[in-house]
Design a protein around this motif. Sequence first.
Motif, PDB file in Angstrom:
ATOM      1  N   SER A   1      32.309   4.031  10.929  1.00 24.88           N
ATOM      2  CA  SER A   1      33.263   4.704  11.795  1.00 24.88           C
ATOM      3  C   SER A   1      34.487   3.817  12.001  1.00 24.88           C
ATOM      4  O   SER A   1      34.510   2.653  11.595  1.00 24.88           O
ATOM      5  CB  SER A   1      32.618   5.003  13.156  1.00 24.88           C
ATOM      6  N   GLN A   2      35.494   4.365  12.669  1.00 18.02           N
ATOM      7  CA  GLN A   2      36.714   3.599  12.917  1.00 18.02           C
ATOM      8  C   GLN A   2      36.414   2.349  13.748  1.00 18.02           C
ATOM      9  O   GLN A   2      36.917   1.260  13.455  1.00 18.02           O
ATOM     10  CB  GLN A   2      37.738   4.471  13.643  1.00 18.02           C
ATOM     11  N   THR A   3      35.569   2.486  14.772  1.00 20.25           N
ATOM     12  CA  THR A   3      35.211   1.338  15.605  1.00 20.25           C
ATOM     13  C   THR A   3      34.451   0.291  14.797  1.00 20.25           C
ATOM     14  O   THR A   3      34.684  -0.923  14.939  1.00 20.25           O
ATOM     15  CB  THR A   3      34.350   1.789  16.796  1.00 20.25           C
ATOM     16  N   GLN A   4      33.549   0.741  13.933  1.00 19.16           N
ATOM     17  CA  GLN A   4      32.771  -0.199  13.123  1.00 19.16           C
ATOM     18  C   GLN A   4      33.644  -0.913  12.109  1.00 19.16           C
ATOM     19  O   GLN A   4      33.450  -2.104  11.833  1.00 19.16           O
ATOM     20  CB  GLN A   4      31.635   0.551  12.433  1.00 19.16           C
ATOM     21  N   ARG A   5      34.625  -0.213  11.559  1.00 22.73           N
ATOM     22  CA  ARG A   5      35.537  -0.859  10.621  1.00 22.73           C
ATOM     23  C   ARG A   5      36.411  -1.886  11.335  1.00 22.73           C
ATOM     24  O   ARG A   5      36.708  -2.953  10.799  1.00 22.73           O
ATOM     25  CB  ARG A   5      36.394   0.186   9.910  1.00 22.73           C
ATOM     26  N   TYR A   6      36.807  -1.580  12.556  1.00 18.72           N
ATOM     27  CA  TYR A   6      37.569  -2.550  13.348  1.00 18.72           C
ATOM     28  C   TYR A   6      36.722  -3.796  13.591  1.00 18.72           C
ATOM     29  O   TYR A   6      37.198  -4.927  13.440  1.00 18.72           O
ATOM     30  CB  TYR A   6      37.983  -1.929  14.682  1.00 18.72           C
ATOM     31  N   ALA A   7      35.451  -3.592  13.944  1.00 17.99           N
ATOM     32  CA  ALA A   7      34.555  -4.722  14.198  1.00 17.99           C
ATOM     33  C   ALA A   7      34.357  -5.551  12.935  1.00 17.99           C
ATOM     34  O   ALA A   7      34.332  -6.795  12.984  1.00 17.99           O
ATOM     35  CB  ALA A   7      33.217  -4.215  14.729  1.00 17.99           C
ATOM     36  N   ALA A   8      34.212  -4.880  11.789  1.00 18.83           N
ATOM     37  CA  ALA A   8      34.040  -5.595  10.521  1.00 18.83           C
ATOM     38  C   ALA A   8      35.280  -6.418  10.197  1.00 18.83           C
ATOM     39  O   ALA A   8      35.183  -7.571   9.750  1.00 18.83           O
ATOM     40  CB  ALA A   8      33.736  -4.608   9.404  1.00 18.83           C
ATOM     41  N   GLY A   9      36.466  -5.853  10.406  1.00 20.39           N
ATOM     42  CA  GLY A   9      37.705  -6.593  10.168  1.00 20.39           C
ATOM     43  C   GLY A   9      37.833  -7.793  11.078  1.00 20.39           C
ATOM     44  O   GLY A   9      38.284  -8.871  10.664  1.00 20.39           O
ATOM     45  N   ALA A  10      37.415  -7.614  12.341  1.00 22.01           N
ATOM     46  CA  ALA A  10      37.460  -8.731  13.288  1.00 22.01           C
ATOM     47  C   ALA A  10      36.483  -9.835  12.883  1.00 22.01           C
ATOM     48  O   ALA A  10      36.781 -11.024  13.030  1.00 22.01           O
ATOM     49  CB  ALA A  10      37.141  -8.227  14.691  1.00 22.01           C
ATOM     50  N   LEU A  11      35.323  -9.452  12.357  1.00 20.92           N
ATOM     51  CA  LEU A  11      34.363 -10.450  11.883  1.00 20.92           C
ATOM     52  C   LEU A  11      34.939 -11.255  10.721  1.00 20.92           C
ATOM     53  O   LEU A  11      34.749 -12.471  10.633  1.00 20.92           O
ATOM     54  CB  LEU A  11      33.060  -9.769  11.451  1.00 20.92           C
ATOM     55  N   LEU A  12      35.651 -10.582   9.819  1.00 21.72           N
ATOM     56  CA  LEU A  12      36.271 -11.310   8.710  1.00 21.72           C
ATOM     57  C   LEU A  12      37.315 -12.281   9.238  1.00 21.72           C
ATOM     58  O   LEU A  12      37.419 -13.419   8.762  1.00 21.72           O
ATOM     59  CB  LEU A  12      36.912 -10.334   7.718  1.00 21.72           C
ATOM     60  N   ALA A  13      38.102 -11.850  10.231  1.00 23.52           N
ATOM     61  CA  ALA A  13      39.113 -12.736  10.818  1.00 23.52           C
ATOM     62  C   ALA A  13      38.455 -13.970  11.432  1.00 23.52           C
ATOM     63  O   ALA A  13      38.905 -15.102  11.234  1.00 23.52           O
ATOM     64  CB  ALA A  13      39.916 -11.977  11.874  1.00 23.52           C
TER      65      ALA A  13
END
Length: 636
Positions: free
Chosen positions: A8-20
């Motif tokens: 989902s959009q929230t999960q993709r945001y969380a995944a991007g934040a984890l990469l950061a």
Amino acid sequence: MATSSTLSQTQRYAAGALLALALRQAQIHQRVLLGSHGLDEGPDPETAVLSSDDPDGRDLWTHDSRGLLRPVLRFLEIDPKAWPGVEKTAATSEPKHHIGAFLRKVFEDEDDGEKAAADRSDLELALAKAVDAMAMGLENDVAPGDLFKQHVFGGDNEEQEPSDDGSPSSPGGGGRSKDYRKMAVLYMLLSACVADVNMGEDGMGSPRIRKGYDARHRVALRLIATWLDVKWIKMEAIEIMVACSAMAAAKEDEKSRESTSPRSRWQKWRRGGIIGAAALTGGTLMAISGGLAAPAIAAGFTALAPTLHALVPVIGASGFAAIATAAGHTAGSVAVAASFGAAGAGLTGSKMAKRIGNVKEFEFKALGQNHNQGRLAVCIMVSGFAFNEDDFLKPWEGWKTNLERYILQWETKHIIALSTAIQDFLASRFAMELMREGAMQTVLSGIISAFAWPATLVAAADFIDSTWSVAIDRSDKVGIMLAEVLLNGLQGSRPVTLIGFSLGARVVFKCLQELALSGNNEGIVERAVLIGAPISVNDELWGPARKMVAGRLVNVYSTKDWILGVTFRASLLTQGLAGIQAVQVPGVENVDVSELVVGHSSYLGLMQQILEQLELNTYYPVFSPSTPRSSTPRSK
């Protein structure tokens, strides 16, 4: 749902934040080895990486100037207004709190309807089974075709789906669905990392400096896999799947390139699937991998086609099957390698246009069976001590790894001449007298000046001086040539692991120094291992070299390697020598193998054992001590 992702959009945001967060932590670990401090303790994260002349933080991997984070966030379709917040979070001094919070967000399911949840679960299950099957083929070194058919379509063993620790998970439990989600997150993040993403008309963010698979991204993904408790071999399986998906996508695009405008073609890829932008921007092909030629991989990929078709519908099952079939034949593999392979003729076919000094031999030789199989990482191994030509190859043969491997053979004549001179010296009366006088302890103490050496030691040094001087000069020049190869992209747009032994370690070190001089080359080398290195421990030399290695930089030394101290004498010895002692430079991992290595030539028979005990695929520094093998070294 954007990009046909299961997230989902929230999960993709969380995944991007984890990469950061992973990018930021990985850069800190260049200076402070993981394990020497906790995530919430130790040095100030801002001063751990930043230099005094970089007050704005432009040197940070997460900074817009690096082009490592914002293209990924765009690929994930995260609102640009949220990007500064992600970057600020990555720079936090309390990363553990944020890591845990974002991991929970990734695993939380949103209430978007029973059918949507079921569809998402089916896709994640199919992807997880495909990853397991590919990983099983890599781990067992067998043809994965039958494994794909049994594991992906068999269904009989579904109740015993293995978890990431290798133990069966309970049927229907939340643990299995979390394991499946992990694969979806890693697949999507890798796709975003290799995507050549157009930054868009809004002009927000800088494009990445280096296209392809950046070594810093791979190190960050290693850390995320550690946080997710996923074995690295599964990430290697995902790398092959993403590479093959990108090849299939590129092949499919060739059919419609002339009849579709660049903009509409871009929109098509953006709608098309989780790998959407991984191969194309405006019709320009990215050089990611070395091709897909092995029939075993091709057979497995044909079986996997229906699963990937569900994730990447724009390509179609027939597109995957076609590329897999073509890859299984010589003509097809040549065509794929020409499209997706390294620049020019690649490593093994390269002929150096620019020779340096008197270097007459500089050649890459393929090692093992991992070539042209969609491997997204390369290893170059360099020997620097040999009694015959086979010694350039034999030390590395038994090491099991899924990297695409190459041997750099250089100046064979001079290396053998030096090694033979050392062997002759050890059989001479000089060596006997040195041993009687206790010169070994004297040399390795590192506190005496050259003028205080025993007369026999001075004579010994003179005995091999001419061949040593020539070999040192050639090793430095070969290191510059190796840097030129990497800068020209002959390895493809893929992270490189460099491993050097003896003068080969000096070649690797000189290569790192040369990359540092050229600027903006931090994304090429993922790991470097220097074994028995004739290099000064002067920290002014190691600082720039350390910045060129995104992940682990390992100095393997033996305090018993006294012959290295004899040959590498004079002022450099008084400054310290990496091959016989630890290097006191932040971020350098020192490994003492004195219990294994009793002399310089001992490394020849112990290379496989040392590399296995380093566990290079582990993000944390690891060396598993063991009892030395019973062997009779050719010399000390």
